[in-house]
Write a protein that holds these residues in place. Structure first.
Motif, short mmCIF file in Angstrom:
data_model
loop_
_atom_site.label_atom_id
_atom_site.label_comp_id
_atom_site.label_asym_id
_atom_site.label_seq_id
_atom_site.Cartn_x
_atom_site.Cartn_y
_atom_site.Cartn_z
N ALA A 1 0.92 -1.08 -0.10
CA ALA A 1 -0.03 -0.02 0.04
C ALA A 1 0.94 1.33 -0.06
O ALA A 1 0.39 2.02 -0.81
N ASP A 2 1.86 1.17 0.83
CA ASP A 2 2.95 2.31 1.12
C ASP A 2 3.34 2.57 -0.59
O ASP A 2 3.62 3.83 -0.95
N LEU A 3 3.80 1.48 -1.10
CA LEU A 3 4.85 1.70 -2.59
C LEU A 3 3.48 2.28 -3.49
O LEU A 3 4.06 2.94 -4.51
N LYS A 4 2.42 1.65 -3.48
CA LYS A 4 1.32 2.23 -4.38
C LYS A 4 1.02 3.76 -4.36
O LYS A 4 0.76 4.35 -5.25
N SER A 5 1.03 4.11 -2.87
CA SER A 5 0.84 5.64 -2.61
C SER A 5 2.03 6.27 -3.16
O SER A 5 1.96 7.42 -3.53
N LEU A 6 3.28 5.88 -2.63
CA LEU A 6 4.49 6.69 -3.20
C LEU A 6 4.75 6.70 -4.54
O LEU A 6 4.83 7.93 -5.05
N PHE A 7 4.50 5.41 -5.50
CA PHE A 7 4.53 5.69 -7.04
C PHE A 7 3.30 6.17 -7.77
O PHE A 7 3.13 6.56 -8.83
N PRO B 1 3.42 7.36 2.78
CA PRO B 1 4.69 6.82 3.48
C PRO B 1 5.60 8.07 3.92
O PRO B 1 6.23 7.94 4.98
N THR B 2 5.69 9.06 3.08
CA THR B 2 6.52 10.02 3.43
C THR B 2 5.92 10.93 4.67
O THR B 2 6.80 11.43 5.38
N VAL B 3 4.57 10.90 4.69
CA VAL B 3 3.80 11.69 5.91
C VAL B 3 3.95 10.73 7.10
O VAL B 3 4.40 11.03 8.16
N THR B 4 3.74 9.67 7.06
CA THR B 4 3.57 8.71 8.26
C THR B 4 5.04 8.01 8.74
O THR B 4 5.15 7.68 10.00
#
Length: 312
Positions: free
Chosen positions: A28-34, A104-107
């Protein structure tokens, strides 16, 4: 009183569950990051540009599969690098806005140093892969990356309402990349498709800015509705969508069916935009505009591919 019996099996199952949760969270983090949906949306015009270059040069699809793979993977990695750079740089804004607070940059689930390293690595790898196609494709990809990262994210987004115009350039290069991987993109077809994306991106972004007005205002992002108000934004959306009307007529080489589909789509889009000038529920109207704009580009490029498919 009941008590739970702890066994090695219980411990193993608990460990497996934890591993699955971590894996799911990382995905989920990678999906959000990219920003995977954005990457997919940008890959379609790249493929369309490549496909249409094959069509107009009468080149073989099968014999150019390796070139297609290099083009799609390379351009997607460059775009991914730009999007990750955007996440890295905008972490302060993302902390304020509700729609980006889970990134993920925020969390902190992925460190900013790691994010920066990923952005650099995927950008360089993408440009390297594209270098095995043509120099022109590399140049277009770099223009898109530079515009989005430097001119949009780092320079104009927080200063000028014209940030939307500047950011639109990065999306407009996608069909040029696909076409240029095979042939020089001086042909009318990739140029007009790039213009369609450029013009379309304005009302699309304005619809998002209206829907997320309070968040952009809180983050002090210089979006048009925040700085100059909703009514001016609505009028500009009508003007930009009206500018889409003549563009399909430059693409008669794709056939009458394509021109008719694109024109009907443009007229429907324009009617909906006009209705916003008289609506009392701007938020509901902006939601409709956003949904139409999201599907608009996909319909245009899928239609461009469909009408050029071989009839056998």
């Amino acid at each position: 009183m009941s008590r739970q019996i702890v066994t090695s099996s219980n411990i193993k199952n608990a460990g497996d569950a934890t591993d699955k949760e971590k894996s799911s969270s990382l995905a989920a983090d990678l999906k959000s990051l990219f920003k995977i949906p954005v990457l997919i949306a940008n890959a379609v015009p790249v493929f369309a540009g490549f496909w249409l270059a094959l069509y107009f040069t009468e080149a073989s699809f099968a014999s150019n599969l390796d070139m297609l793979l290099l083009t799609l993977v390379g351009s997607t990695l460059v775009m991914a690098g730009a999007l990750v750079f955007n996440n890295w740089y905008d972490v302060d804004i993302d902390t304020i806005m509700d729609r980006t607070k889970s990134r993920p940059t925020v969390t902190g689930r992925i460190s900013l140093q790691t994010v920066l390293g990923i952005a650099v690595a995927v950008t360089v790898l993408g440009l390297l892969l594209l270098s095995f196609t043509t120099l022109e494709a590399v140049i277009y990809a770099f223009i898109g990356w530079f515009t989005y990262v430097v001119l949009y994210t780092m320079w104009s987004k927080r200063r000028y309402t014209l940030n939307t115009v500047i950011g639109s350039i990065s999306g407009a290069v996608t069909p040029l990349i696909g076409w240029a991987a095979l042939e020089p993109a001086s042909h009318i077809v990739p140029i007009v498709l790039a213009l369609i994306i450029f013009v379309w991106q304005m009302p699309h972004t304005f619809a998002i800015a209206i829907r997320k007005y309070d968040e952009y205002k809180a983050a002090n992002v210089k979006m048009l509705p925040v700085v100059h108000g909703l009514e001016i934004t609505k009028r500009q959306m009508v003007i930009y969508i009206a500018c889409l009307l003549p563009l399909p007529f430059y693409l008669f080489s794709l056939g009458t069916a394509f021109v008719v589909i694109a024109t009907v789509l443009n007229l429907g889009y324009l009617v909906l935009a006009f209705s916003g000038l008289f609506t009392e529920n701007t938020r509901k109207w902006a939601d409709k505009m956003f949904m139409v704009s999201v599907n608009y580009l996909m319909v245009i490029f899928v239609a461009a591919i469909a009408v050029t498919l071989p009839l056998y």
